[in-house]
Write an enzyme that holds these catalytic residues in place. Sequence first.
Site, PDB file in Angstrom:
ATOM      1  N   GLU A 285      -4.352  33.760  58.088  1.00 32.62           N
ATOM      2  CA  GLU A 285      -5.283  34.974  58.334  1.00 32.62           C
ATOM      3  C   GLU A 285      -6.606  34.833  58.747  1.00 32.62           C
ATOM      4  OE1 GLU A 285      -6.905  38.031  59.336  1.00 32.62           O
ATOM      5  OE2 GLU A 285      -4.651  38.400  59.234  1.00 32.62           O
TER       6      GLU A 285
ATOM      7  N   ALA B 113       3.297  54.979  66.008  1.00 37.70           N
ATOM      8  CA  ALA B 113       4.284  55.653  66.814  1.00 37.70           C
ATOM      9  C   ALA B 113       4.243  57.097  66.634  1.00 37.70           C
ATOM     10  CB  ALA B 113       5.954  55.126  66.347  1.00 37.70           C
TER      11      ALA B 113
ATOM     12  N   HIS C  48      11.931  65.295  37.205  1.00 35.36           N
ATOM     13  CA  HIS C  48      12.081  64.068  36.548  1.00 35.36           C
ATOM     14  C   HIS C  48      13.457  63.689  36.118  1.00 35.36           C
ATOM     15  CE1 HIS C  48      10.994  61.330  33.063  1.00 35.36           C
ATOM     16  NE2 HIS C  48      11.941  61.959  32.573  1.00 35.36           N
TER      17      HIS C  48
END
Length: 476
Positions: free
Chosen positions: A211, A328, A452
Amino acid sequence: MADAFDVVVIGGGPAGYPAAIRAAQNGLQVACIDAWKNRDGSSAFGGTCLNAGCIPSKALLESSELFHRAQSEFAAHGIQTGGVTLDLAAMQRRRAGIVRTMTGGVAALLKAAGVTGIFGTARLLPERRVEVIAPDGSKRVLSARHVVLATGSTPSELKSLPFKPPYIIDSWDALELSAVPGKLIVVGAGVIGLELGSVWRRLGSDVIMLEALERLLPIADGQLALEAQRQFRKQGLDIRLGARVDTAAMADGAVTLQYTDAAGAKQSLSADRVIVAIGRRPYSANLFAADSGITLDERGFIQVDEHCHTGAENVWAIGDCVRGPMLAHKGKEEGIAVADRIAGRYAHVNYDVIPSVIYTAPEIAWVGRTEEQLKAAGTAYKSGVFPFAASGRARAMEAAVGFAKVLADRDSDAILGVHIIGPMAGELIAEATLAMEFQASAEDLQRTIHAHPTLAEALHEAALATDKRAIDNINR
């Protein structure tokens, strides 16, 4: 076949086909033109997303994650699988089958809406005439009252590392590898690079990621990015930041890269395959005639106003070929909005509340502003973080890594950003997006009852933590 339409949409990807369908729903006569060609020469709607991006990558991410879990996690559940083996050909057939189903579905949607689907390469001429060259080389010219440009984007290429399949490949080729590379270099550790690197690492490749930037995921919240970096390195991804590729050479079926590391030293690295995933650029070359009234910026994006109008009469542009995030869902909403504007209806796209997702494991998702952005703007804010290590559901899933983070205005309590790294983050971010769309406060989330045990409780607890009122976090 008629050659005059109310609306002609150039591009049948996730921006173009929704625009065409909504325009048809609004009672207009619509044509949608797409030039996509698969490796076997067949035509298909759906653009990069469905054919060579979002959908096939998610299929491989899911398959490779199951393979990895069967190897490393199932025993913890008391499931003994014996020797787990990879059938990559079957995995690739599944991916290809999903793609065929989805792209065929787009064609069916267009037909059901009454849209005229046309395969071919389109070029905008003056006065909203559109020249179409069919796959067989024949030409026709359509006329339209409105034209929508939705041509998407294409992988960017490094001058020092041009594509040379099958050794130096783009993201599409990386999804169609027929064998697992022994050693794989991924150039670019952004969204696409991390997803592809994760797939092939899980399937057995030794993956090194180069990178150029000195921070992983600078578009994400800094705390989120640091946790992602820690998790990916634990998984075996060799991420080298500040690494800039200088040259590439091929010999004996391998690629050798020369690169400069973060300290300025020259390094050499060889691999069986190199994936170049440095980002994407707008697909706008040869899209329009010089006198069509369309202009490009210095990066090749079609220039539009806040309503996606190009400045040329009744010509619009949406999706990856215009400013904004290359997502998109952003393109889809722009397409729907433009189709409604053409029909004289109200339309709006809230660019401040667009979620982003990286489908690695753990998943990464966010919406709104980062902590760094708030500091730079001088905004007074408060932060609440809840770790999935404290989530009973995440523990039960063997996925207790990462956290949910809520950023809220210190004075008004309005939610300014939500950042999640952990299980199903891409699904959890929808609640945060809806909350921000309705301008909810952190207290609104605090007072909303969450079932929960669920992963969504992490968002609830993070909201409570902004006021130091978390219940289930020992570090609150």
